[in-house]
Design an enzyme around this catalytic site. Structure first.
Site, PDB file in Angstrom:
ATOM      1  N   HIS A  30       0.785  -1.728   0.723  1.00 56.33           N
ATOM      2  CA  HIS A  30      -0.114   0.223  -0.340  1.00 56.33           C
ATOM      3  C   HIS A  30       0.788   1.102  -0.024  1.00 56.33           C
ATOM      4  CE1 HIS A  30      -2.754   3.131   2.451  1.00 56.33           C
ATOM      5  NE2 HIS A  30      -3.829   2.910   1.419  1.00 56.33           N
ATOM      6  N   HIS A  72      -1.424  10.849  -2.504  1.00 54.80           N
ATOM      7  CA  HIS A  72      -2.815  10.217  -1.630  1.00 54.80           C
ATOM      8  C   HIS A  72      -3.801  11.818  -1.601  1.00 54.80           C
ATOM      9  CE1 HIS A  72      -5.076   9.208   1.256  1.00 54.80           C
ATOM     10  NE2 HIS A  72      -5.490   8.350   0.844  1.00 54.80           N
TER      11      HIS A  72
END
Length: 281
Positions: A30, A72
């Site tokens: 991740h 992100h």
């Protein structure tokens, strides 16, 4: 340990019948492996790659001048110390910023640098959808990308753009919040309606959402009956990973790439570079 059958047909899912990782649950790093905070950088993905990860989860935004950036957050404050949004900056401006000392990469850079890797891509805002479709076509990477978005409309827009450029060549996808929410409610009691999920290949879900348990053996069985894999995020404890794998999940995403690699190795699912479900090579 008994290998579990994996469902789905998308080339991205290399753990399905007849594919190199048949019977394996997939391991996703991740945002790369970033113990020093350098998430979503080439350094973080290289660290995960060295550990053996060939499935890398990441996020994309569009810069002001139309470059697909790997990042992100909507704004740059948390990671780069800049109060502007990614979409307010040009590629040149973004290239001057640093995340824990590392440059913010473009998605093209990831596809080129990690040519043997698969990318689970979260489309963070509408402008990124067309850029992602263009990048995938430019690199011939349809079999290397699964597209996700919390906003299901954004994911469908991307799929429409890609279908228009090459009809008959679908790409792997997971549903947004509404699709996952419906699966959470329905999957606890009845088989999932295949028609509702005909354009997706995996349910990528948290183990729990608040007080509501999402992942259970019945949920997994109902997802499999609809031809969907179940990938769970973000799992960082070894005991939790083992419990989910025992339950039959098809993939795990983790910030702790080192821990997940160790668990997969312990269970005979490592490395995930190829080979077969019998020799685990």
């Amino acid at each position: 340990m008994q290998s579990q059958p994996r469902v789905g047909t998308a080339p991205f899912l290399r753990n399905t019948a007849g594919c190199p990782l048949e019977g394996f649950p997939l391991a996703f790093s991740h945002r790369g492996f970033a113990p020093d905070g350098e998430e979503n950088t080439v350094k973080a993905f290289a660290a995960a790659h060295r550990l053996g990860f060939k499935y890398l989860e990441t996020d994309v935004h569009a810069s002001k001048d139309g470059v697909l950036m790997v990042y992100h957050d909507d704004d740059l404050l948390r990671l780069a110390g800049d109060r502007r949004k990614v979409s307010d900056c040009t590629w040149a401006e973004l290239s001057e910023l640093r995340v824990a000392g590392e440059a913010i990469p473009t998605f093209d850079q990831l596809l080129e640098t990690f040519g043997d890797s698969h990318f689970n891509v979260d489309v963070k805002e509408p402008g990124a959808a067309r850029l992602l479709a263009n990048a995938i076509n430019r690199h011939g990477a349809r079999d290397r990308v699964l597209v996700a978005a919390f906003n299901g409309l954004r994911r469908r827009k991307f799929q429409q753009l890609l279908a228009a450029s090459a009809p008959g060549s679908p790409i792997a996808a997971s549903p947004g919040v509404l699709g996952v929410g419906a699966a959470t409610l329905l999957g606890r009691i009845v088989p999932l309606p295949g028609a509702l999920y005909r354009n997706v290949d995996a349910l990528q879900v948290p183990e729990k959402q608040g007080a509501v348990r999402v992942v259970s053996p019945k949920f997994i069985d109902h997802a499999h009956s609809a031809g969907l894999q179940v990938h769970v995020w973000v799992i960082n404890e070894a005991a939790q990973m083992h419990r989910l794998l025992d339950m039959g999940v098809d993939g795990i995403m983790s910030d702790r790439a080192d821990v997940l690699a160790g668990v997969m190795d312990e269970r005979g699912y490592w490395p995930q570079s190829g080979g077969s479900g019998t020799d685990h090579a």
